[in-house]
Design an enzyme around this catalytic site. Structure first.
Site, PDB file in Angstrom:
ATOM      1  N   HIS A  17     -20.748   9.705  37.024  1.00 32.02           N
ATOM      2  CA  HIS A  17     -21.345   9.650  38.435  1.00 32.02           C
ATOM      3  C   HIS A  17     -22.452   8.662  38.484  1.00 32.02           C
ATOM      4  CE1 HIS A  17     -20.256  14.134  37.981  1.00 32.02           C
ATOM      5  NE2 HIS A  17     -19.270  13.811  39.183  1.00 32.02           N
ATOM      6  N   LYS A  41     -16.144  27.314  43.620  1.00 33.62           N
ATOM      7  CA  LYS A  41     -16.005  26.767  42.520  1.00 33.62           C
ATOM      8  C   LYS A  41     -16.803  27.299  41.409  1.00 33.62           C
ATOM      9  CE  LYS A  41     -13.996  22.333  42.853  1.00 33.62           C
ATOM     10  NZ  LYS A  41     -14.330  20.799  42.668  1.00 33.62           N
ATOM     11  N   ARG A  90     -11.278   7.734  38.350  1.00 34.03           N
ATOM     12  CA  ARG A  90     -11.003   7.602  36.939  1.00 34.03           C
ATOM     13  C   ARG A  90      -9.651   7.091  36.362  1.00 34.03           C
ATOM     14  NH1 ARG A  90     -13.584  13.364  35.995  1.00 34.03           N
ATOM     15  NH2 ARG A  90     -12.058  13.497  37.464  1.00 34.03           N
ATOM     16  N   SER A 128     -17.305  16.565  34.599  1.00 30.27           N
ATOM     17  CA  SER A 128     -18.343  17.728  34.540  1.00 30.27           C
ATOM     18  C   SER A 128     -17.723  18.892  33.777  1.00 30.27           C
ATOM     19  CB  SER A 128     -18.777  18.113  35.801  1.00 30.27           C
ATOM     20  OG  SER A 128     -19.440  16.920  36.585  1.00 30.27           O
TER      21      SER A 128
HETATM   22  O1  PNS Z   1     -16.876  16.857  42.744  1.00 33.62           O
HETATM   23  P1  PNS Z   1     -15.746  17.326  43.643  1.00 33.62           P
HETATM   24  O2  PNS Z   1     -15.618  18.966  43.420  1.00 33.62           O
HETATM   25  O3  PNS Z   1     -14.088  16.792  43.328  1.00 33.62           O
HETATM   26  O4  PNS Z   1     -15.836  17.200  45.051  1.00 33.62           O
HETATM   27  C1  PNS Z   1     -15.191  17.626  46.093  1.00 33.62           C
HETATM   28  C2  PNS Z   1     -15.994  17.495  47.505  1.00 33.62           C
HETATM   29  C3  PNS Z   1     -17.156  18.365  47.535  1.00 33.62           C
HETATM   30  C4  PNS Z   1     -16.056  15.996  47.734  1.00 33.62           C
HETATM   31  C5  PNS Z   1     -14.925  18.223  48.562  1.00 33.62           C
HETATM   32  O5  PNS Z   1     -14.668  19.480  48.165  1.00 33.62           O
HETATM   33  C6  PNS Z   1     -15.639  18.136  49.901  1.00 33.62           C
HETATM   34  O6  PNS Z   1     -15.689  17.187  50.574  1.00 33.62           O
HETATM   35  N1  PNS Z   1     -15.754  19.465  50.551  1.00 33.62           N
HETATM   36  C7  PNS Z   1     -16.408  19.532  51.892  1.00 33.62           C
HETATM   37  C8  PNS Z   1     -15.488  20.259  52.573  1.00 33.62           C
HETATM   38  C9  PNS Z   1     -14.399  19.432  53.523  1.00 33.62           C
HETATM   39  O7  PNS Z   1     -14.947  18.373  53.984  1.00 33.62           O
HETATM   40  N2  PNS Z   1     -13.449  19.416  53.167  1.00 33.62           N
HETATM   41  C10 PNS Z   1     -12.277  18.864  53.827  1.00 33.62           C
HETATM   42  C11 PNS Z   1     -12.127  17.680  53.275  1.00 33.62           C
HETATM   43  S1  PNS Z   1     -10.366  17.297  52.844  1.00 33.62           S
END
Ligand code: PNS
Length: 160
Positions: A17, A41, A90, A128
């Site tokens: 990150h 989560k 990645r 993570s």
């Molecule tokens: O680190 P992660 O868990 O891969 O991050 C995922 C994240 C937080 C970026 C994604 O779940 C997100 O944007 N959540 C916010 C809710 C949202 O906007 N959902 C619609 C997007 S498709």
């Protein structure tokens, strides 16, 4: 002022990150690391702890802020006057989910662009989830996370 939002669960922040953050700093005036609440989560670290771990990691980078958000990412991007979202890619395995998310976010708000950045190849295998598993099993995570994250993992897992 060009602002990019770097969203994620950051449970916890890894060196992968940090690598993406350092690359984004070169392209934007301001980088906001946005930690998603994401209670579904079942994170190991709560939202305050995750934001705090990010804050400590970026303290030496004046263009970088750490924040938390709940709800739709595109709404958060607007609320912070951001132009884009950056995500790390990645491997091919990341692509399907990232592609779906980027296109869905574009459907929700055409003004928000998504940019993908490849972290250094040594971090390709890093996540993570894997860091938590190694730490849980007593392995050495010192080359995968900053020292303060390693200490936080130790503290958290000794209580578990
Ligand atoms: O680190 P992660 O868990 O891969 O991050 C995922 C994240 C937080 C970026 C994604 O779940 C997100 O944007 N959540 C916010 C809710 C949202 O906007 N959902 C619609 C997007 S498709």
């Amino acid at each position: 002022m060009r602002t990019v939002i770097y969203p994620g669960s950051f449970d916890p922040l890894t060196n992968g990150h940090l690598d993406v953050i350092q690359r984004a700093v070169k392209l934007f005036d301001r980088v906001i690391v946005a930690v998603a609440q994401n209670d579904s989560k079942n994170p190991l670290f709560n939202i305050t702890e995750r934001v705090d771990l990010v804050k400590q990691a970026v303290a030496h980078l004046p263009q970088v802020d750490a924040d938390s958000f709940d709800g739709l990412l595109v709404d958060y991007v607007e609320s912070r006057s951001g132009q884009a979202v950056v995500r790390g890619l990645r491997a091919i395995s990341d692509f399907e989910f990232e592609f779906q998310m980027a296109l869905m976010n574009r459907k929700l708000n055409e003004r928000v662009e998504t940019i993908f950045m490849m972290p250094k190849d040594t971090y390709t295998f890093l996540s993570s989830r894997i860091v938590k598993e190694i730490a849980r099993l007593g392995g050495d995570v010192s080359s995968f996370v900053p020292a303060h994250v390693q200490a936080a993992l130790k503290g958290k897992l000794s209580k578990a």
